[in-house]
Design an enzyme around this catalytic site. Sequence first.
Site, PDB file in Angstrom:
ATOM      1  N   CYS A 134       0.814  -1.226   0.000  1.00 41.12           N
ATOM      2  CA  CYS A 134       0.000   0.000   0.000  1.00 41.12           C
ATOM      3  C   CYS A 134       0.843   1.270   0.000  1.00 41.12           C
ATOM      4  O   CYS A 134       0.574   2.209  -0.771  1.00 41.12           O
ATOM      5  CB  CYS A 134      -0.943  -0.012   1.208  1.00 41.12           C
ATOM      6  SG  CYS A 134      -0.173  -0.434   2.779  1.00 41.12           S
ATOM      7  N   HIS A 243      -2.983   6.319   4.423  1.00 36.44           N
ATOM      8  CA  HIS A 243      -1.571   6.545   4.729  1.00 36.44           C
ATOM      9  C   HIS A 243      -1.148   7.916   4.198  1.00 36.44           C
ATOM     10  O   HIS A 243      -1.596   8.346   3.123  1.00 36.44           O
ATOM     11  CB  HIS A 243      -0.683   5.492   4.061  1.00 36.44           C
ATOM     12  CG  HIS A 243      -0.855   4.104   4.576  1.00 36.44           C
ATOM     13  ND1 HIS A 243      -1.536   3.798   5.734  1.00 36.44           N
ATOM     14  CD2 HIS A 243      -0.398   2.912   4.084  1.00 36.44           C
ATOM     15  CE1 HIS A 243      -1.496   2.493   5.927  1.00 36.44           C
ATOM     16  NE2 HIS A 243      -0.814   1.940   4.948  1.00 36.44           N
TER      17      HIS A 243
END
Length: 342
Positions: A134, A243
């Site tokens: 990710c 994130h």
Amino acid sequence: MNHQGWKIGIVGVTGAVGRTMARCLSEVELPAREVRGFARPRSAGAIVSCPAAAGGVVTVEPLARERLFDLDLVLLSAGAEVSRSWVPEIAARGIWAIDNSSAFRMDPAVPLIVPEVNGATLPSSRGAIANPNCSTIQMVLALAPLERAFGLRRVHVVTFQSVSGRGQKGIDALRAERSGAAPGNDAFPHPIDANVIPQCDRFLEDGFTKEEEKMIRETRRILALPELPIHPTCARVPVEVSHSEAVHVTLARPAGAEEVRACLAAAPGLRVLDEPASGLYPTPRAAAGTNDVWVGRIRRDRSDPTVVEMWVVADNLRKGAAWNAVQIARLAHEREGAHARL
């Protein structure tokens, strides 16, 4: 082989990424004749929302060869151990196997794909495809247009990774702490609420973590820059989803902030939000639930005209995992359709 509507399976459908995959299938042009959801036997019979499936839900079933091997596509997000056990056999049966685990990302025989960056590496025949990490996905989406326009010489990055990077277990741990429960150690090595933990995954012998190693190796592979110096520090923060990354890039030639901003704004999959004087820049809360990678705080270093700083944010469950996998599936479906018409 049906090029119109595919029969699709999701392995790990009860997890945070698996549930997101089930939602994302309906958001992309990928016709589905049938969708099946698989998980551990203890989850059998559970109902998971899946708008692309008949009735809008899938009933979870245990993994079984007779239920997997008549599919066109299998999306896997059940961990590396499950993927190692099943992906080779699924691929050998002539089925697309798009794997979200780390099991095959550095296998030279398995393409590692971010469609906007290296979608051309998708093979024409069915088989295994690796979905990148990710934190890597969102960073390479921002680096790739800079590499094409200016060239890359070095990358420093500090990540601020949400608890959902540890799956549903991470989300549950944060929520439990915020509800007053004593911190456990199943998800994180220290309490996560009101804290920042400078560790994602286990430590390696040289002091880097496995997550940092993934960012180095995967970025080099996706960008086809095997010697690019990349210096990551990965931290976990008490945010449920998305994130954030502070990225410091040394370019091959000087570039002004406006030039870089225009370059990024024109790139597919990126959205530039960069008006700091008005308080406009990407935040994890705003990025949650979106499929783009957001970039802001773009500025040139005061002491080096080849260095650019930027702030990169993305929903790690979507573009960082499920959405990227579904994009790969859509690309595979389009390629098959194109070949069928030849």
